[in-house]
Each structure stands twice: as C-alpha cells, then as structure tokens.
Design a protein around this motif. Sequence first.
Motif, short mmCIF file in Angstrom:
data_model
loop_
_atom_site.label_atom_id
_atom_site.label_comp_id
_atom_site.label_asym_id
_atom_site.label_seq_id
_atom_site.Cartn_x
_atom_site.Cartn_y
_atom_site.Cartn_z
N ALA A 61 48.33 25.16 59.02
CA ALA A 61 48.58 23.74 59.26
C ALA A 61 47.28 22.93 59.16
O ALA A 61 47.26 21.83 58.59
CB ALA A 61 49.23 23.53 60.63
N ILE A 62 46.17 23.47 59.67
CA ILE A 62 44.88 22.79 59.56
C ILE A 62 44.46 22.71 58.09
O ILE A 62 43.96 21.68 57.64
CB ILE A 62 43.80 23.47 60.41
CG1 ILE A 62 44.07 23.23 61.89
CG2 ILE A 62 42.40 22.95 60.04
CD1 ILE A 62 43.12 23.97 62.82
N ASP A 63 44.66 23.80 57.34
CA ASP A 63 44.33 23.78 55.91
C ASP A 63 45.10 22.67 55.19
O ASP A 63 44.54 21.95 54.36
CB ASP A 63 44.63 25.13 55.26
CG ASP A 63 43.69 26.23 55.69
OD1 ASP A 63 42.62 25.92 56.28
OD2 ASP A 63 44.03 27.41 55.46
N ARG A 64 46.37 22.51 55.51
CA ARG A 64 47.17 21.45 54.89
C ARG A 64 46.71 20.07 55.35
O ARG A 64 46.69 19.12 54.57
CB ARG A 64 48.64 21.65 55.20
CG ARG A 64 49.23 22.79 54.42
CD ARG A 64 50.72 22.78 54.44
NE ARG A 64 51.20 23.84 53.59
CZ ARG A 64 52.44 24.29 53.59
NH1 ARG A 64 53.33 23.73 54.40
NH2 ARG A 64 52.81 25.26 52.79
N LEU A 65 46.36 19.95 56.62
CA LEU A 65 45.83 18.69 57.15
C LEU A 65 44.58 18.29 56.37
O LEU A 65 44.45 17.14 55.93
CB LEU A 65 45.51 18.85 58.64
CG LEU A 65 44.74 17.72 59.30
CD1 LEU A 65 45.69 16.70 59.88
CD2 LEU A 65 43.84 18.26 60.39
N VAL A 66 43.66 19.22 56.20
CA VAL A 66 42.41 18.96 55.48
C VAL A 66 42.70 18.57 54.03
O VAL A 66 42.12 17.61 53.51
CB VAL A 66 41.47 20.18 55.57
CG1 VAL A 66 40.32 20.07 54.58
CG2 VAL A 66 40.95 20.33 56.99
N ALA A 67 43.61 19.27 53.38
CA ALA A 67 43.95 18.95 51.99
C ALA A 67 44.54 17.54 51.89
O ALA A 67 44.19 16.78 50.98
CB ALA A 67 44.92 19.99 51.43
N ASN A 68 45.41 17.19 52.81
CA ASN A 68 46.02 15.85 52.79
C ASN A 68 44.98 14.78 53.06
O ASN A 68 44.99 13.72 52.43
CB ASN A 68 47.17 15.76 53.80
CG ASN A 68 48.39 16.54 53.35
OD1 ASN A 68 48.58 16.79 52.17
ND2 ASN A 68 49.21 16.95 54.30
N ALA A 69 44.07 15.02 54.01
CA ALA A 69 43.02 14.05 54.32
C ALA A 69 42.10 13.86 53.10
O ALA A 69 41.71 12.73 52.78
CB ALA A 69 42.22 14.51 55.53
N ALA A 70 41.76 14.94 52.42
CA ALA A 70 40.91 14.85 51.23
C ALA A 70 41.60 14.04 50.14
O ALA A 70 40.98 13.22 49.47
CB ALA A 70 40.54 16.24 50.73
N THR A 71 42.90 14.25 49.97
CA THR A 71 43.67 13.49 48.99
C THR A 71 43.64 12.00 49.30
O THR A 71 43.62 11.17 48.39
CB THR A 71 45.12 14.00 48.95
OG1 THR A 71 45.12 15.37 48.54
CG2 THR A 71 45.98 13.20 47.98
N MET A 72 43.60 11.67 50.58
CA MET A 72 43.56 10.27 51.00
C MET A 72 42.15 9.67 50.86
O MET A 72 41.97 8.48 51.06
CB MET A 72 44.02 10.15 52.46
CG MET A 72 45.47 10.54 52.68
SD MET A 72 45.91 10.71 54.43
CE MET A 72 45.85 9.02 54.97
N GLY A 73 41.16 10.51 50.56
CA GLY A 73 39.78 10.03 50.41
C GLY A 73 38.94 10.14 51.67
O GLY A 73 37.83 9.62 51.72
N ALA A 74 39.44 10.83 52.67
CA ALA A 74 38.70 10.98 53.93
C ALA A 74 37.67 12.09 53.83
O ALA A 74 37.80 13.00 53.01
CB ALA A 74 39.67 11.30 55.07
N ASN A 75 36.65 12.02 54.69
CA ASN A 75 35.71 13.13 54.80
C ASN A 75 35.71 13.71 56.21
O ASN A 75 34.91 14.57 56.53
CB ASN A 75 34.30 12.73 54.36
CG ASN A 75 33.66 11.70 55.27
OD1 ASN A 75 34.29 11.17 56.18
ND2 ASN A 75 32.40 11.40 55.01
N ALA A 76 36.64 13.21 57.04
CA ALA A 76 36.77 13.73 58.41
C ALA A 76 38.14 13.39 58.97
O ALA A 76 38.82 12.48 58.48
CB ALA A 76 35.68 13.15 59.31
N VAL A 77 38.53 14.15 59.98
CA VAL A 77 39.75 13.87 60.74
C VAL A 77 39.35 13.87 62.20
O VAL A 77 38.72 14.81 62.68
CB VAL A 77 40.86 14.93 60.48
CG1 VAL A 77 42.07 14.67 61.38
CG2 VAL A 77 41.25 14.95 59.02
#
Length: 106
Positions: A61-77
Amino acid sequence: MIVATTEQIAGHRTVRTIGQVFGVVVRSRGLGGNIAAGLRSIIGGEIREYTHLVEDTRRHAIDRLVANAATMGANAVVMMRFDSGSIGQTMNEVVAYGTAVIVEPL
C-alpha cells in the motif's frame, strides 16, 4: 520520496500542497494459510500467517501511495496513515493515505 506521519518534515518546508493521495491493496490468504491460521487460533498466540499478510499488504500500500504521489508531481507525503478492514472472511484491505506535497530543504 519522503513519507512522514507528521505534518512537517524536519529540515524541510512545504512549498506546495498538491492534495490527497492513497494506495489501496486487497489481499486474500490462500487456503493453506487459512487452515494454518485456524489451527494456531485454537492453541493461542501470534498468528504469523496473518501478521505476514498484514505487513506485506502495508508495504505494498505504501509503494502504491508513493507511485501515486510521484504521478501527481509530489516529492513527499505528509500525515500518512493506514486504515484496514476485512472483506468477507478471507480478504484483508489496507489503505495508506496522506497529503501529497512538494518540499524543499531549509
């Protein structure tokens, strides 16, 4: 990608809030695992089959969270949390969620 359970990341400042982000995983334990877990529940103690299932599912779930955040252009959550539940008797759902942000070092 920095993933934090806190609102602020030490040594960084948030320059942009992008929005909510999540990673969802639903897993099922196989028949053999359910039988072993059922037998363990009779004698008591930790049910390792389910502990491993939950640990692996949270990591995924964290891996998917990170992938989705990166797709949105984020560098942190920030403010990352987990939620979990059961679907039927054999499935486990885990959601990792938080706020996707852009941070920069101070």
